[in-house]
Design a protein around this motif. Structure first.
Motif, PDB file in Angstrom:
ATOM      1  N   TYR A  57       0.715  -1.421  -0.065  1.00  0.00           N
ATOM      2  CA  TYR A  57      -0.093   0.440  -0.322  1.00  0.00           C
ATOM      3  C   TYR A  57       0.790   1.240   0.211  1.00  0.00           C
ATOM      4  O   TYR A  57       1.793   1.055   0.583  1.00  0.00           O
ATOM      5  N   ASN A  68      -7.431   2.936  -4.393  1.00  0.00           N
ATOM      6  CA  ASN A  68      -8.819   2.474  -3.812  1.00  0.00           C
ATOM      7  C   ASN A  68      -8.734   1.283  -3.871  1.00  0.00           C
ATOM      8  O   ASN A  68      -9.443   0.584  -3.117  1.00  0.00           O
ATOM      9  N   GLN A  71      -7.057  -0.913  -1.202  1.00  0.00           N
ATOM     10  CA  GLN A  71      -7.668  -0.403  -0.161  1.00  0.00           C
ATOM     11  C   GLN A  71      -8.768  -1.587  -0.182  1.00  0.00           C
ATOM     12  O   GLN A  71      -8.975  -1.899   1.188  1.00  0.00           O
ATOM     13  N   THR A  75      -9.227  -4.092   2.833  1.00  0.00           N
ATOM     14  CA  THR A  75     -10.510  -4.124   4.225  1.00  0.00           C
ATOM     15  C   THR A  75     -11.327  -5.932   4.035  1.00  0.00           C
ATOM     16  O   THR A  75     -10.988  -5.878   4.989  1.00  0.00           O
TER      17      THR A  75
END
Ligand code: GDP
Length: 179
Positions: A57, A68, A71, A75
């Protein structure tokens, strides 16, 4: 099988560390081009646990939409993580604590994800400098955490930290089986 996730900023030395841990040179390809590890890879180790290689990241030169996507991947992984036992957050031994790493560990904490810190590329520092860097990192962590998380000082070049990480994981696995 239990899963142990490895994650960090691009170019932190994740591929090299994974190669070092698994002892298989061709397993995770290292590259001088940051941001190359793009998907989540699972490696079966000793037939009893999975090493999960998460995308790097925070690489400044990828677009916002790429960031994004990464991410979301990360997540989603941690929110499901049925078999996820511990996340190893890699940070470069030479760097002072980075905001993005601090925020990420904060996020892990808020989501009750257990994590350890792995200091990479320790061979690039003299031992006194290294000690200072770790002390400094610890001091920074203690501003927001009650205690310093379990951490490992490593070098993919010298193999430093390999035994410690592997036996840490095997120890947890043993206890999981006894449960
Ligand atoms: P990744 O992007 O996080 O997977 O990082 P890589 O494993 O591809 O490593 C990025 C760069 O750092 C490469 O040039 C590696 O040779 C170098 N590197 C990685 N680990 C070490 C280490 O322990 N010691 C030294 N001296 N260099 C390292």
């Amino acid at each position: 099988l239990p899963e142990y996730a490895f994650i960090g900023r691009s170019n932190v030395g994740k591929s090299s560390l994974i190669n070092m841990l698994t002892g298989r040179k061709a397993l995770a390809k290292t590259s001088a081009t940051p941001g190359k590890t793009q998907l989540i890879n699972h490696f079966l180790i000793n037939d009893n646990w999975h090493l999960v290689d998460l995308p790097g990241y925070g690489y400044a030169k990828v677009s916002k939409s790429t960031k994004n996507t990464f991410q979301k991947f990360i997540t989603a992984y941690f929110e499901k993580r049925e078999q996820m036992i511990c996340a190893f957050v890699l940070v470069d031994s030479r760097h002072s604590p980075q905001k993005i790493d601090m925020e990420f560990m904060q996020w892990l904490g808020e989501h009750q994800v257990p994590f350890c810190i792995i200091f990479t590329k320790s061979d690039k520092l003299k031992s006194k400098e290294l000690d200072l860097k770790i002390e400094n990192y610890e001091a920074e962590m203690l501003k927001t955490w009650v205690e310093m998380p379990q951490y490992f000082v490593t070098s993919a070049n010298t193999g430093m930290g390999q035994e410690e990480i592997l036996s840490y994981i095997e120890e947890i696995n043993k206890n999981l089986k006894l449960r």
